[in-house]
Scaffold this motif. Sequence first.
Motif, mmCIF file in Angstrom:
data_model
loop_
_atom_site.group_PDB
_atom_site.id
_atom_site.type_symbol
_atom_site.label_atom_id
_atom_site.label_comp_id
_atom_site.label_asym_id
_atom_site.label_seq_id
_atom_site.Cartn_x
_atom_site.Cartn_y
_atom_site.Cartn_z
ATOM 1 N N UNK A 92 24.553 -5.611 10.296
ATOM 2 C CA UNK A 92 23.676 -5.820 9.139
ATOM 3 C C UNK A 92 24.291 -6.830 8.179
ATOM 4 N N UNK A 93 25.572 -6.714 7.937
ATOM 5 C CA UNK A 93 26.241 -7.673 7.057
ATOM 6 C C UNK A 93 26.148 -9.086 7.624
ATOM 7 N N UNK A 94 26.287 -9.207 8.940
ATOM 8 C CA UNK A 94 26.169 -10.510 9.580
ATOM 9 C C UNK A 94 24.770 -11.086 9.393
ATOM 10 N N UNK A 95 23.744 -10.253 9.557
ATOM 11 C CA UNK A 95 22.373 -10.721 9.414
ATOM 12 C C UNK A 95 22.104 -11.207 7.999
ATOM 13 N N UNK A 96 22.595 -10.466 7.016
ATOM 14 C CA UNK A 96 22.410 -10.862 5.625
ATOM 15 C C UNK A 96 23.156 -12.156 5.341
ATOM 16 N N UNK A 97 24.387 -12.272 5.857
ATOM 17 C CA UNK A 97 25.180 -13.476 5.633
ATOM 18 C C UNK A 97 24.526 -14.701 6.268
ATOM 19 N N UNK A 98 23.958 -14.534 7.461
ATOM 20 C CA UNK A 98 23.278 -15.643 8.129
ATOM 21 C C UNK A 98 22.069 -16.109 7.325
ATOM 22 N N UNK A 99 21.311 -15.156 6.798
ATOM 23 C CA UNK A 99 20.154 -15.520 5.988
ATOM 24 C C UNK A 99 20.600 -16.210 4.703
ATOM 25 N N UNK A 100 21.613 -15.672 4.052
ATOM 26 C CA UNK A 100 22.104 -16.246 2.812
ATOM 27 C C UNK A 100 22.585 -17.679 3.034
ATOM 28 N N UNK A 101 23.248 -17.902 4.169
ATOM 29 C CA UNK A 101 23.711 -19.250 4.497
ATOM 30 C C UNK A 101 22.530 -20.190 4.735
ATOM 31 N N UNK A 102 21.484 -19.699 5.418
ATOM 32 C CA UNK A 102 20.297 -20.523 5.665
ATOM 33 C C UNK A 102 19.621 -20.916 4.359
ATOM 34 N N UNK A 103 19.585 -19.996 3.410
ATOM 35 C CA UNK A 103 18.984 -20.287 2.101
ATOM 36 C C UNK A 103 19.785 -21.361 1.381
ATOM 37 N N UNK A 104 21.101 -21.245 1.380
ATOM 38 C CA UNK A 104 21.946 -22.230 0.709
ATOM 39 C C UNK A 104 21.803 -23.605 1.350
ATOM 40 N N UNK A 105 21.747 -23.652 2.676
ATOM 41 C CA UNK A 105 21.578 -24.930 3.364
ATOM 42 C C UNK A 105 20.222 -25.546 3.029
ATOM 43 N N UNK A 106 19.177 -24.714 2.943
ATOM 44 C CA UNK A 106 17.849 -25.216 2.597
ATOM 45 C C UNK A 106 17.823 -25.774 1.183
ATOM 46 N N UNK A 107 18.472 -25.092 0.249
ATOM 47 C CA UNK A 107 18.496 -25.582 -1.125
ATOM 48 C C UNK A 107 19.208 -26.929 -1.216
ATOM 49 N N UNK A 108 20.267 -27.089 -0.448
ATOM 50 C CA UNK A 108 20.963 -28.377 -0.427
ATOM 51 C C UNK A 108 20.074 -29.471 0.164
ATOM 52 N N UNK A 109 19.358 -29.121 1.234
ATOM 53 C CA UNK A 109 18.471 -30.099 1.870
ATOM 54 C C UNK A 109 17.352 -30.508 0.925
ATOM 55 N N UNK A 110 16.782 -29.543 0.217
ATOM 56 C CA UNK A 110 15.730 -29.847 -0.754
ATOM 57 C C UNK A 110 16.264 -30.756 -1.860
ATOM 58 N N UNK A 111 17.445 -30.438 -2.349
ATOM 59 C CA UNK A 111 18.047 -31.241 -3.409
ATOM 60 C C UNK A 111 18.303 -32.669 -2.943
ATOM 61 N N UNK A 112 18.803 -32.816 -1.724
ATOM 62 C CA UNK A 112 19.073 -34.150 -1.177
ATOM 63 C C UNK A 112 17.785 -34.963 -1.045
ATOM 64 N N UNK A 113 16.653 -34.262 -0.842
ATOM 65 C CA UNK A 113 15.366 -34.945 -0.702
ATOM 66 C C UNK A 113 14.690 -35.184 -2.053
ATOM 67 N N UNK A 114 15.363 -34.787 -3.138
ATOM 68 C CA UNK A 114 14.822 -35.028 -4.471
ATOM 69 C C UNK A 114 13.945 -33.926 -5.015
#
Length: 335
Positions: free
Chosen positions: A179-201
């Motif tokens: 369960x901790x792994x699943x939450x960590x994977x999702x949290x990482x995906x969210x952080x990566x998405x926020x960075x991608x959105x920011x890079x796209x303006x």
Amino acid sequence: MPLSAFLPRSLPAVGLGAVLVAAGCSPGGDDPSEPDGETRTVEAANGSVEVPAEPQSVAVLWRPTLGAATQLGHDVVATMGTPGQSGQGLEPFLPEGADADALTVVTNSPSEEDVNIEELANTAPDLIIGVDTQMGAQAEMLDDLEQIAPTVLLEWDGTGAWRGHLEEVAEVLDEPDRAEEAVAEYDEAVEEAREELSDAGTDPAETELSLVRLQDESEVRLETSASFPGQVVDDLGFARPDDQIDPDGETDFVPRSYENLDSADGDAVFVLTGSGYPEAPDTFSDGVWANLSAVQDEQVFHGDHDVWGAASYYAAHRIVEEVTAALTGEAEPAV
């Protein structure tokens, strides 16, 4: 960070699925509610339940439970679904590539009241995980379920309960690390998405994202921050239109007539349709939709409510991916 840190504020940090660490051996016998071999005791909505320490054949009576159990690495021998629907409506609750049609569906409809007890018994589960909702249907059939296998009922407080549900199912199956792994994977995906959105303006905090579900020919429903998709876009950090921030009642949506569609506007709008719902209009550039600024700015996108309403970590990942693709220009807007 403990899993409780990821629970919605409206849910208790330790749910009714909390496991007592007591373990022992059951004498077994003819009573299917008393498992053979090593057992653990689980405190659930239906009281203390002695379950197999390492269940091998788990049946689940709620689709989000299917998502949680498979996310935790367990095979499921029986589940609920929608017979006749492609994939029985189970794909958003399964890992990518899983064969939904291979699962044994023990309900005749999506209703939790429609469990086929005989079909369930034929799958020979050694553990049944169900839910205790306001409808109380599974609680009423508890005696029948316990004649098949030890049965744990977990509370379900609506689509926003997906995070806590994973934790509770993990406690029943003794899989806290997964369960901790699943939450960590999702949290990482969210952080990566926020960075991608920011890079796209795109600054999510400065972008109002509206989620509009087509309910019928006269009504739309605005998904609030309490809903499943609302929680996911909140995780991404998006601003929300005023009507979609805090629900006024017990529901996680706000009904609106098409005459009041202006309250569904935003910098970007996702229009959600799916099985059993009206189809999206052929074009948004005329009729009641045409006045929305998101339409005029070509920032309206389609979303599949079968996924966006699936209340599972699998579906949450899909929403993150689809929102990111739309607002970085990788996905085409709706016409």
